[in-house]
Write a protein that holds these residues in place. Sequence first.
Motif, PDB file in Angstrom:
ATOM      1  N   SER A  77       0.790  -1.228   0.000  1.00 58.20           N
ATOM      2  CA  SER A  77       0.000   0.000   0.000  1.00 58.20           C
ATOM      3  C   SER A  77       0.822   1.277   0.000  1.00 58.20           C
ATOM      4  O   SER A  77       0.421   2.273  -0.591  1.00 58.20           O
ATOM      5  N   SER A  78       1.937   1.292   0.719  1.00 60.33           N
ATOM      6  CA  SER A  78       2.700   2.529   0.861  1.00 60.33           C
ATOM      7  C   SER A  78       4.127   2.186   1.223  1.00 60.33           C
ATOM      8  O   SER A  78       4.464   1.021   1.422  1.00 60.33           O
ATOM      9  N   GLU A 371      -5.891   6.375  -7.755  1.00 59.27           N
ATOM     10  CA  GLU A 371      -5.225   5.516  -6.866  1.00 59.27           C
ATOM     11  C   GLU A 371      -6.061   4.528  -6.365  1.00 59.27           C
ATOM     12  O   GLU A 371      -7.040   4.625  -6.089  1.00 59.27           O
ATOM     13  N   GLU A 374      -4.649  -0.025  -2.969  1.00 55.74           N
ATOM     14  CA  GLU A 374      -3.278  -0.205  -2.498  1.00 55.74           C
ATOM     15  C   GLU A 374      -2.700   1.076  -1.896  1.00 55.74           C
ATOM     16  O   GLU A 374      -1.485   1.291  -1.900  1.00 55.74           O
ATOM     17  N   THR A 375      -3.540   1.949  -1.430  1.00 60.67           N
ATOM     18  CA  THR A 375      -3.149   3.139  -0.674  1.00 60.67           C
ATOM     19  C   THR A 375      -3.482   2.850   0.785  1.00 60.67           C
ATOM     20  O   THR A 375      -4.092   1.841   1.088  1.00 60.67           O
ATOM     21  N   THR A 391      -3.006  10.334   4.127  1.00 61.35           N
ATOM     22  CA  THR A 391      -3.195   9.280   3.142  1.00 61.35           C
ATOM     23  C   THR A 391      -1.911   9.161   2.351  1.00 61.35           C
ATOM     24  O   THR A 391      -1.395  10.159   1.848  1.00 61.35           O
ATOM     25  N   THR A 393       0.745   6.445  -0.276  1.00 59.66           N
ATOM     26  CA  THR A 393       0.581   5.411  -1.285  1.00 59.66           C
ATOM     27  C   THR A 393       1.857   5.170  -2.073  1.00 59.66           C
ATOM     28  O   THR A 393       2.761   6.017  -2.087  1.00 59.66           O
ATOM     29  N   ASN A 395       0.856   3.855  -5.125  1.00 57.44           N
ATOM     30  CA  ASN A 395      -0.079   3.729  -6.237  1.00 57.44           C
ATOM     31  C   ASN A 395      -0.642   2.321  -6.322  1.00 57.44           C
ATOM     32  O   ASN A 395      -1.418   1.931  -5.470  1.00 57.44           O
ATOM     33  N   ASN A 412       7.484   3.570  -6.040  1.00 56.35           N
ATOM     34  CA  ASN A 412       6.116   3.776  -6.496  1.00 56.35           C
ATOM     35  C   ASN A 412       6.000   3.590  -8.010  1.00 56.35           C
ATOM     36  O   ASN A 412       6.994   3.540  -8.724  1.00 56.35           O
ATOM     37  N   PRO A 465      -8.033   4.586   1.547  1.00 55.13           N
ATOM     38  CA  PRO A 465      -7.476   4.272   0.235  1.00 55.13           C
ATOM     39  C   PRO A 465      -8.596   3.959  -0.745  1.00 55.13           C
ATOM     40  O   PRO A 465      -9.773   3.933  -0.365  1.00 55.13           O
TER      41      PRO A 465
END
Length: 578
Positions: A77-78, A371, A374-375, A391, A393, A395, A412, A465
């Motif tokens: 996610s990030s 997005e 997966e954030t 928030t 991410t 992406n 990313n 997300p």
Amino acid sequence: MKTPSRRWLLLVLLWTPFAWAAQPAATTLAKHPDGAAIASGHHLATEAGMEILAKGGNAFDAAVAVSSTLAVVEPISSGLGGGGFFLLHDASTGKDVMLDARETAPAAATPAAFLDKNGNLDRDRSVNGAWSAGIPGLPAALVELSAKHGKLPLQTSLAPAIRIARDGFPVYARMAKGYASRREVMERYPGTREVYLRNGKPIAEGDVFKQPELAQTLERLAAGGFDGFYKGQTGKLLLAGVKQAGGRWTAEELAGYRVKQREPIVFNYRDWKITTASPPSSGGIALASMLQILEGWDIKQMDAAHRTHLVVEAMRRAFRDRTFFLGDPDFVQIPQKVLTSKDYAQGLRATIHPEKATPSDLLSGNPTPLEDDETTHFSIIDGQGNRVGATQTVNLLYGSGLIPSGTGVLLNNEMDDFALKPGTPNAFGVMGYEANAPKPGKRMLSSMTPTFMESSDKVVVLGTPGGSRIITMVLLGVLGYDDGLDAQQVAALPRFHHQWLPDVIEAESNTFDEATIKQLQAMGHKIDLPGNSAAGGRGSSHVWGNLQTVEWNRASNQLSVGSDPRNPVGSGAVSNSP
């Protein structure tokens, strides 16, 4: 006319004080919360934030801990190789600010670089590997949060993330399943194989996942601050890894990255003051447009079909404007005052038929001159009333799939959020034009929408997300709070979405009953039900998003948390309010 008798005047004088005394005393509103609350997508991140609060840190120190820990435990996610938006409220000054840590485009990443020999968008290059990666912003945001807003040293706030990266944590089902779906891409790169393969086998649920190189990268960040990531050993390793994978970053643009401080979008919806993300997020402007369109109707009193119809029509118009007008405010002129005004919303409202859907092609107009799940999001309120909505991410699932050797940093694939080819949808089906075309140092448009809500007696932080669905999930969350739902009820709300094109309502399972579906279809709406893309949508998932919210009731001085029940890792929400 008769004058009142002395007796009547005496009765009035005698009755009035007693009448006042009989009225209940005005509610005293708490100035500070009695405790703190954190909601995040993983319990280890929430625990890290609480650990830092217990050491005397404030919400901003806790945000560093939560953010960096999510970068360790939610690589799907990030991560340090991504970016995000941090919406901050300083209780001592009453000031709100947004830290824009969105990634930036490398100079080499021109639109032509993403086209194949036939002039079509090269999907592999736009979402996989070095070319898909923008210059990361998250590490710079952690440094800025700590230095300008926190109370504790950066080394202290990063300590939980360093410990978890070094000692490991159990691999959960979504993480293993996500790797399986991205395995072919991720195993192209030696640095990624070093992290995710054990004796040639990929990670599996229940494995203890250790990331010693990521721990070392975090240690260099803790010791050296900005230079500890963007220069020195980490900087050299990042540049070498990108070059090895065929990309073109320069040391100057890596070291030249800067967090931008932005004024949030602020507007009123009914009895709520809404503070939310400004460009390069598209979420705040879209949220202002949608809510101010809906303010013209009493949607609380409507049946489900008519309420959904009007909400969808507001979504449709906001996403149409997103397509043509929004981008990085440092590069394009955005008519923000117009797009967020009540007059403009009133004009859009007038184009909505209360009983019929507006076909999206009737709203197409002419573009201005040419997005996902997966954030992750977290929300924090501390004992002083400071608050953070963030928030962040990489992406898509596992970002670009590329980890430069020796860093542990998964890069990313945010370049796909640019309009790499005007009028061609990205991975989320969202189109863009010149306003969101890539240029050196430019920030790609985002849907991330961290948001504050304030009424006469309540304070709320929320976000989620979900790619382009982020904006509409936050909209439904705001409407849920306005309906009187509590934090956990808001987090659990069923979800639907419309983004102008494709012209279809996407919905989770069990969002609408059969009667509502038939009514909406009779109005002219197409509905994309889970597992079915025949309506022209993406084949809606059974569930989507991972909304995290905290609420402070100032009348009772109680903090409550809402963590999305869709979250397969388990609740990441904690309040230590009595």
